[in-house]
Design an enzyme around this catalytic site. Structure first.
Site, PDB file in Angstrom:
ATOM      1  N   THR A   1      38.794 -26.232  10.003  1.00  0.00           N
ATOM      2  CA  THR A   1      37.956 -27.261   8.878  1.00  0.00           C
ATOM      3  C   THR A   1      37.396 -26.764   7.918  1.00  0.00           C
ATOM      4  OG1 THR A   1      36.704 -29.243   9.079  1.00  0.00           O
ATOM      5  CG2 THR A   1      36.299 -27.736  10.735  1.00  0.00           C
TER       6      THR A   1
ATOM      7  N   LYS B   1      39.979 -24.172   5.276  1.00  0.00           N
ATOM      8  CA  LYS B   1      41.512 -24.597   5.065  1.00  0.00           C
ATOM      9  C   LYS B   1      42.363 -23.716   4.235  1.00  0.00           C
ATOM     10  CE  LYS B   1      40.511 -29.074   6.774  1.00  0.00           C
ATOM     11  NZ  LYS B   1      40.981 -30.770   6.516  1.00  0.00           N
TER      12      LYS B   1
ATOM     13  N   ASP C   1      47.020 -32.864   8.384  1.00  0.00           N
ATOM     14  CA  ASP C   1      46.489 -33.823   7.453  1.00  0.00           C
ATOM     15  C   ASP C   1      47.456 -34.942   6.960  1.00  0.00           C
ATOM     16  OD1 ASP C   1      43.892 -32.792   8.176  1.00  0.00           O
ATOM     17  OD2 ASP C   1      43.591 -31.675   6.481  1.00  0.00           O
TER      18      ASP C   1
ATOM     19  N   GLY D   1      38.840 -38.675  -5.813  1.00  0.00           N
ATOM     20  CA  GLY D   1      38.325 -37.458  -5.482  1.00  0.00           C
ATOM     21  C   GLY D   1      39.634 -36.528  -5.599  1.00  0.00           C
TER      22      GLY D   1
ATOM     23  N   GLY E   1      39.697 -30.636  -1.720  1.00  0.00           N
ATOM     24  CA  GLY E   1      41.059 -30.330  -0.626  1.00  0.00           C
ATOM     25  C   GLY E   1      41.446 -31.454   0.081  1.00  0.00           C
TER      26      GLY E   1
ATOM     27  N   LEU F   1      37.717 -41.746   4.112  1.00  0.00           N
ATOM     28  CA  LEU F   1      37.762 -40.257   4.918  1.00  0.00           C
ATOM     29  C   LEU F   1      36.289 -39.935   5.602  1.00  0.00           C
ATOM     30  CD1 LEU F   1      40.333 -37.986   3.262  1.00  0.00           C
ATOM     31  CD2 LEU F   1      40.651 -39.965   4.831  1.00  0.00           C
TER      32      LEU F   1
HETATM   33  P1  ATR Z   1      36.832 -31.729   0.202  1.00  0.00           P
HETATM   34  O1  ATR Z   1      37.761 -30.578   0.468  1.00  0.00           O
HETATM   35  O2  ATR Z   1      36.216 -32.530   1.151  1.00  0.00           O
HETATM   36  O3  ATR Z   1      37.630 -32.701  -0.712  1.00  0.00           O
HETATM   37  P2  ATR Z   1      35.571 -30.569  -2.155  1.00  0.00           P
HETATM   38  O4  ATR Z   1      36.403 -29.929  -2.701  1.00  0.00           O
HETATM   39  O5  ATR Z   1      34.216 -30.035  -2.296  1.00  0.00           O
HETATM   40  O6  ATR Z   1      35.387 -31.121  -0.827  1.00  0.00           O
HETATM   41  O7  ATR Z   1      35.612 -31.999  -3.048  1.00  0.00           O
HETATM   42  C1  ATR Z   1      34.464 -33.064  -2.962  1.00  0.00           C
HETATM   43  C2  ATR Z   1      35.179 -34.237  -3.682  1.00  0.00           C
HETATM   44  O8  ATR Z   1      34.019 -35.233  -3.939  1.00  0.00           O
HETATM   45  C3  ATR Z   1      35.390 -34.003  -5.286  1.00  0.00           C
HETATM   46  O9  ATR Z   1      36.296 -34.598  -5.790  1.00  0.00           O
HETATM   47  C4  ATR Z   1      33.875 -34.522  -5.881  1.00  0.00           C
HETATM   48  O10 ATR Z   1      33.966 -34.590  -7.252  1.00  0.00           O
HETATM   49  P3  ATR Z   1      33.729 -33.345  -8.439  1.00  0.00           P
HETATM   50  O11 ATR Z   1      35.132 -32.423  -8.335  1.00  0.00           O
HETATM   51  O12 ATR Z   1      33.582 -33.940  -9.664  1.00  0.00           O
HETATM   52  O13 ATR Z   1      32.586 -32.559  -7.968  1.00  0.00           O
HETATM   53  C5  ATR Z   1      33.454 -35.772  -5.231  1.00  0.00           C
HETATM   54  N1  ATR Z   1      32.114 -35.841  -5.013  1.00  0.00           N
HETATM   55  C6  ATR Z   1      30.980 -35.330  -4.527  1.00  0.00           C
HETATM   56  N2  ATR Z   1      29.899 -36.111  -4.594  1.00  0.00           N
HETATM   57  C7  ATR Z   1      30.405 -36.956  -5.588  1.00  0.00           C
HETATM   58  C8  ATR Z   1      29.588 -38.161  -6.520  1.00  0.00           C
HETATM   59  N3  ATR Z   1      28.386 -38.121  -5.980  1.00  0.00           N
HETATM   60  N4  ATR Z   1      30.121 -39.044  -7.159  1.00  0.00           N
HETATM   61  C9  ATR Z   1      31.437 -38.798  -7.346  1.00  0.00           C
HETATM   62  N5  ATR Z   1      32.274 -37.923  -6.714  1.00  0.00           N
HETATM   63  C10 ATR Z   1      31.697 -36.915  -5.940  1.00  0.00           C
END
Ligand code: ATR
Length: 270
Positions: A69, A73, A109, A130, A133, A215
């Site tokens: 996790t 990953k 996943d 989003g 990952g 999620l």
């Molecule tokens: P994961 O592997 O869990 O998807 P990640 O790669 O860190 O984790 O991605 C987090 C996602 O949440 C991204 O799409 C991020 O948007 P950015 O690419 O603009 O950073 C999104 N995210 C995190 N906080 C956010 C917020 N307050 N509003 C909108 N999107 C957010």
């Protein structure tokens, strides 16, 4: 694995990993299958700089496999000898299996998400929120199943890059009411943020006939899922997706049919 190998250990590898519901869920599954004497499942907290060495040491320590996790990953792909097609295309692995000195990497996943949906997304319009990952597995799964996929991300460059690589269309100002499926893969909600302030959605966009997937999971439904349920939409939470991906991993390691209900009950108990 040969039965003379003794107890077959399994683990979830993460950093941090203390909050993971996988140990409770997979232990309940092994008990329900009558495998708890031979098999066990634990959590191992490992920092990124120790991940590769740890994985390579696991087979000799009696491990048959592991879930992987956040944040490992991507690293799980790099340490593996053999990648499944799904893991390679998504660019991430959440499941490792050790066999005869070979490290195999899989991604459950994508299959887990599809199994968690109330119906096939084929020819449905899906909005993925989003581009991290988690979004990659979701987009890959939906496209593979024949959905029409659009991706919104706070940072538009990331959603464009994701779609260039995997398919789907990046959108900057989606009309959320127009979609059959809306899937939140962002971190919004994890720290109590207001989803309706951070995401391109209004309460009035949610309606009967839609499926809302979030999620993010905690002890109670997210703001988004609560609002969706109130509007008459169908909802799928992160725990259901966790259960289904864990079930696919268990099937890979043991070859047994996963006891979904026992897993769901344990995962929901937390
Ligand atoms: P994961 O592997 O869990 O998807 P990640 O790669 O860190 O984790 O991605 C987090 C996602 O949440 C991204 O799409 C991020 O948007 P950015 O690419 O603009 O950073 C999104 N995210 C995190 N906080 C956010 C917020 N307050 N509003 C909108 N999107 C957010």
């Amino acid at each position: 694995m040969e039965s003379s190998a003794g107890p077959r250990r399994l683990a979830v590898l993460g950093h941090p990993v203390g909050h993971s519901r996988s140990p409770a869920m997979q232990t309940a599954a092994l008990e329900a299958l009558g495998l708890a004497g031979e098999w066990s499942y634990e959590a191992i907290d490992v920092a990124p700089d120790g991940f590769g060495d740890l994985v390579l040491s696991l087979p000799a320590a009696g491990f048959a496999g592991a879930n992987v996790t956040v944040p490992h990953k991507g690293a799980a792909l790099a340490v593996a000898d053999e990648l499944s097609e799904v893991a390679r295309e998504i660019g991430a692995a959440n499941t490792l299996a050790f066999e005869d000195g070979v490290v195999h990497a899989y991604n459950t996943d994508a299959a887990g998400l599809l199994a968690a949906l109330p119906e096939s997304p084929r020819e449905r319009r899906a909005l993925v929120l989003g581009a991290g990952g988690a979004a990659r597995a979701v987009v890959w799964a939906l496209l593979r199943e024949g959905a029409e996929v659009e991706v919104w991300n706070r940072t538009a460059l990331r959603s464009r890059n994701l779609c260039d690589e995997l398919g789907g269309a990046a959108v900057e100002d989606p009309d959320a009411a127009a979609y059959d499926l809306i899937l939140n893969t962002t971190a919004v909600g994890l720290a109590g943020e207001d989803a309706f302030a951070e995401l391109p959605l209004a309460r009035g966009d949610l309606r009967e006939g839609q499926v809302l997937v979030d999620l993010v999971y905690g002890d109670s439904p997210s703001t988004l899922l609560a609002a969706a349920a109130e509007a008459g939409a169908e909802t799928v939470d992160g725990i259901e997706v966790l259960v289904q991906q864990g079930a696919e991993s268990l099937r890979l390691w043991t070859g047994r049919e996963p006891p979904i209900e026992a897993m769901r009950e344990a995962a929901r108990r937390g």
